[in-house]
Design an enzyme around this catalytic site. Structure first.
Site, PDB file in Angstrom:
ATOM      1  N   GLY A 175      45.926  90.805  19.729  1.00 39.05           N
ATOM      2  CA  GLY A 175      44.646  89.441  18.603  1.00 39.05           C
ATOM      3  C   GLY A 175      46.300  88.386  19.043  1.00 39.05           C
ATOM      4  O   GLY A 175      46.539  88.263  19.719  1.00 39.05           O
ATOM      5  N   HIS A 176      46.829  88.472  17.411  1.00 35.84           N
ATOM      6  CA  HIS A 176      47.408  87.142  17.350  1.00 35.84           C
ATOM      7  C   HIS A 176      48.713  87.134  18.340  1.00 35.84           C
ATOM      8  O   HIS A 176      49.514  86.323  19.104  1.00 35.84           O
ATOM      9  CB  HIS A 176      48.183  86.936  16.109  1.00 35.84           C
ATOM     10  N   VAL A 177      49.278  88.246  18.159  1.00 38.70           N
ATOM     11  CA  VAL A 177      50.478  89.000  18.711  1.00 38.70           C
ATOM     12  C   VAL A 177      50.129  89.253  20.185  1.00 38.70           C
ATOM     13  O   VAL A 177      50.705  88.747  21.263  1.00 38.70           O
ATOM     14  CB  VAL A 177      51.804  89.918  18.199  1.00 38.70           C
TER      15      VAL A 177
ATOM     16  N   GLY B 100      46.178  95.974  21.604  1.00 43.88           N
ATOM     17  CA  GLY B 100      45.897  95.135  20.789  1.00 43.88           C
ATOM     18  C   GLY B 100      45.759  93.797  21.206  1.00 43.88           C
ATOM     19  O   GLY B 100      47.000  93.423  21.635  1.00 43.88           O
TER      20      GLY B 100
ATOM     21  N   LYS C 295      55.704  93.339   1.174  1.00 41.96           N
ATOM     22  CA  LYS C 295      54.523  93.707   1.475  1.00 41.96           C
ATOM     23  C   LYS C 295      53.936  93.839   0.389  1.00 41.96           C
ATOM     24  O   LYS C 295      53.568  94.017  -0.395  1.00 41.96           O
ATOM     25  CB  LYS C 295      54.225  94.552   2.537  1.00 41.96           C
TER      26      LYS C 295
HETATM   27  P1  NAD Z   1      45.600  91.039  14.875  1.00 40.02           P
HETATM   28  O1  NAD Z   1      44.941  91.011  14.050  1.00 40.02           O
HETATM   29  O2  NAD Z   1      45.474  89.006  15.317  1.00 40.02           O
HETATM   30  O3  NAD Z   1      45.254  91.481  15.728  1.00 40.02           O
HETATM   31  C1  NAD Z   1      45.347  92.983  16.287  1.00 40.02           C
HETATM   32  C2  NAD Z   1      44.526  93.531  17.183  1.00 40.02           C
HETATM   33  O4  NAD Z   1      44.044  94.943  17.567  1.00 40.02           O
HETATM   34  C3  NAD Z   1      43.123  93.008  17.031  1.00 40.02           C
HETATM   35  O5  NAD Z   1      42.751  92.002  18.048  1.00 40.02           O
HETATM   36  C4  NAD Z   1      41.709  94.197  16.674  1.00 40.02           C
HETATM   37  O6  NAD Z   1      40.852  93.802  17.063  1.00 40.02           O
HETATM   38  C5  NAD Z   1      42.939  95.149  17.262  1.00 40.02           C
HETATM   39  N1  NAD Z   1      42.907  96.323  17.357  1.00 40.02           N
HETATM   40  C6  NAD Z   1      43.200  97.232  15.715  1.00 40.02           C
HETATM   41  N2  NAD Z   1      43.079  98.355  15.789  1.00 40.02           N
HETATM   42  C7  NAD Z   1      43.073  98.767  17.405  1.00 40.02           C
HETATM   43  C8  NAD Z   1      43.013  99.970  17.653  1.00 40.02           C
HETATM   44  N3  NAD Z   1      42.863 101.117  17.126  1.00 40.02           N
HETATM   45  N4  NAD Z   1      42.811  99.488  19.139  1.00 40.02           N
HETATM   46  C9  NAD Z   1      42.638  98.474  19.832  1.00 40.02           C
HETATM   47  N5  NAD Z   1      42.782  97.120  19.270  1.00 40.02           N
HETATM   48  C10 NAD Z   1      42.841  97.226  17.731  1.00 40.02           C
HETATM   49  O7  NAD Z   1      47.124  91.474  14.193  1.00 40.02           O
HETATM   50  P2  NAD Z   1      48.632  90.693  14.634  1.00 40.02           P
HETATM   51  O8  NAD Z   1      48.601  89.454  14.291  1.00 40.02           O
HETATM   52  O9  NAD Z   1      48.359  90.240  16.584  1.00 40.02           O
HETATM   53  O10 NAD Z   1      49.713  91.468  14.567  1.00 40.02           O
HETATM   54  C11 NAD Z   1      49.706  93.394  15.903  1.00 40.02           C
HETATM   55  C12 NAD Z   1      50.763  94.084  15.100  1.00 40.02           C
HETATM   56  O11 NAD Z   1      52.173  93.167  14.766  1.00 40.02           O
HETATM   57  C13 NAD Z   1      50.200  94.018  12.848  1.00 40.02           C
HETATM   58  O12 NAD Z   1      50.888  95.842  13.201  1.00 40.02           O
HETATM   59  C14 NAD Z   1      51.381  93.714  12.912  1.00 40.02           C
HETATM   60  O13 NAD Z   1      51.731  94.557  11.649  1.00 40.02           O
HETATM   61  C15 NAD Z   1      52.335  93.846  13.020  1.00 40.02           C
HETATM   62  N6  NAD Z   1      53.044  92.541  13.866  1.00 40.02           N
HETATM   63  C16 NAD Z   1      52.913  91.318  13.695  1.00 40.02           C
HETATM   64  C17 NAD Z   1      53.695  90.044  13.204  1.00 40.02           C
HETATM   65  C18 NAD Z   1      53.381  88.667  13.435  1.00 40.02           C
HETATM   66  O14 NAD Z   1      53.551  87.737  13.204  1.00 40.02           O
HETATM   67  N7  NAD Z   1      51.992  88.370  13.438  1.00 40.02           N
HETATM   68  C19 NAD Z   1      54.777  90.267  12.826  1.00 40.02           C
HETATM   69  C20 NAD Z   1      55.291  91.670  12.975  1.00 40.02           C
HETATM   70  C21 NAD Z   1      54.912  92.313  12.980  1.00 40.02           C
END
Ligand code: NAD
Length: 368
Positions: free
Chosen positions: A196-198, A194, A94
């Protein structure tokens, strides 16, 4: 001159870097610095027994360097177990870039970062994570081949998040089956932290399956967007742990399962996509059991994104990726069953599964 010397001395004398690396059993940790673009990055390669270390790059405004080091060490270790449990031939790694992804990022910085990755000769392969996108992977790909998650129109697999979200959705269903005897989500109250993307795509699946979803995010505009688009409820970030829910789905950052929050949680299941949800794997894994809460180990439920980007390395085939992702459902049921039979936490059961594969392949390699 004196200032430079004292900084170097402080870094050398600062206790703990090697202790930390040894503690987590890392193979290699590399620090990259580029003054011109402002790039400050750390790549952690945890284990390459199964193959090159693949893991995303997180761009985050850490409060201090120690926090960034701790994050990259914990995340990269998680990737080793994630790949092993998912049956992939990949190691765990990572990277983090320290800074504000909204204001500090530039093409020059990401391309410089690409050059640094290239210097590792393929031992580390990057992808998206929090704060990085397909656009960044495109920039990185101008400097190195060791990058996945590049846009589909460039022959890549695109954003892995929808596949992560789909795998997480199936993991929520498997957890519901374990807890309630069937995997029907209609009427189940789910809190998604949260969006975001996921998180957003997970909410879409949950709403379609009839769940009653509440969301939160640190960005108020995201909460409003979700309420408007998916007709869900929204709460302020701090209210999350007091909401009455059946399922808590952490999809923001890690370590939300800690002493304080677990005490407050009113749910039967924790199943979400965030990495490293347990602040302490043993203490908080056990605390969840004491509270009667079923925990879907994060590195198993969120493997969809890794499966997706790993598909890019072998010539991307969407059908194969989706069928590999669908196995998350059965894998979790197996882990729940091992945990029950052996009287251990679900996290421990998942680690046992991953460690067994790592051990088997290491001994296979030793015999080659
Ligand atoms: P992202 O940055 O697109 O979304 C994260 C969201 O969480 C954002 O909208 C942010 O504003 C919000 N956020 C941050 N801190 C917060 C809090 N304290 N309370 C509420 N909301 C909060 O990230 P993502 O790609 O959606 O990933 C989300 C999680 O999933 C991360 O931990 C990431 O490591 C994990 N993950 C993602 C993937 C992937 O394919 N993107 C794969 C495996 C794991």
């Amino acid at each position: 001159m004196t200032v430079v010397k004292s900084k170097v001395e402080a870094a050398i004398q600062s206790p703990g870097i090697f202790e930390q690396i040894s503690g987590y059993d890392h193979e290699q940790v590399v620090f990259f610095n580029d003054k011109a673009s402002g790039l400050k990055s750390i790549v952690a390669i945890h284990n390459t027994v199964l193959g090159p270390a693949l893991g995303g790059t997180r761009f985050w405004n850490y409060n201090n360097e120690a926090e960034a080091i701790n994050d990259v060490l914990r995340l990269s270790r998680g990737m080793t177990f994630k790949a092993a449990a998912a049956g992939l031939n990949l190691g765990g790694g990572k990277a983090v870039i320290i800074g504000n992804s909204r204001t500090d990022k530039s093409e020059a910085m990401m391309r410089r970062y690409g050059k640094f990755i290239e210097s590792l000769g393929g031992k580390y392969i990057t992808a998206e994570d929090v704060g990085t996108s397909t656009r960044d992977m495109e920039w990185i790909s101008l400097e190195t081949e060791h990058v996945t998650g590049i846009p589909e129109n460039m022959g890549g697999s695109g954003d892995p998040s929808p596949v992560t979200a789909y795998g997480t959705f199936l993991g929520v269903k498997a957890s519901v089956k374990e807890m309630y005897g069937n995997d029907d989500l209609s009427g189940k109250k789910v809190m998604v932290q949260g969006t975001g993307h996921v998180g957003e795509v997970l909410v879409k699946h949950l709403v379609e399956a009839g769940a009653k979803v509440t969301v939160t995010d640190i960005h108020a505009d995201r909460i409003q967007y979700m309420i408007k688009t998916y007709k869900v409820a929204g709460v302020e970030p701090d209210a999350v742990y007091d909401v009455d829910m059946d399922i808590y789905a952490p999809c923001a950052l890690g370590a939300t399962l800690n002493d304080d929050n677990i005490e407050r949680l009113k749910c039967n299941i924790v199943a979400g996509a965030a990495n490293n949800q347990l602040a302490d794997e043993v203490v908080h894994g056990n605390l969840l059991i004491e509270k009667g809460i079923l925990y879907a180990p994060d590195f198993v439920i969120n493997a969809g994104g890794l499966i997706n980007v790993s598909g890019e390395l072998e010539g991307y085939n969407r059908e194969r990726v989706m069928s590999q992702t669908e196995r998350i459902y059965e894998r979790l049921l197996e882990i729940f069953s091992i945990a029950k039979a052996s009287n251990i936490t679900t996290q421990q059961a998942a680690m046992q599964m991953a460690n067994a594969r790592l051990k088997d392949i290491a001994s296979l390699n030793a015999r080659l």
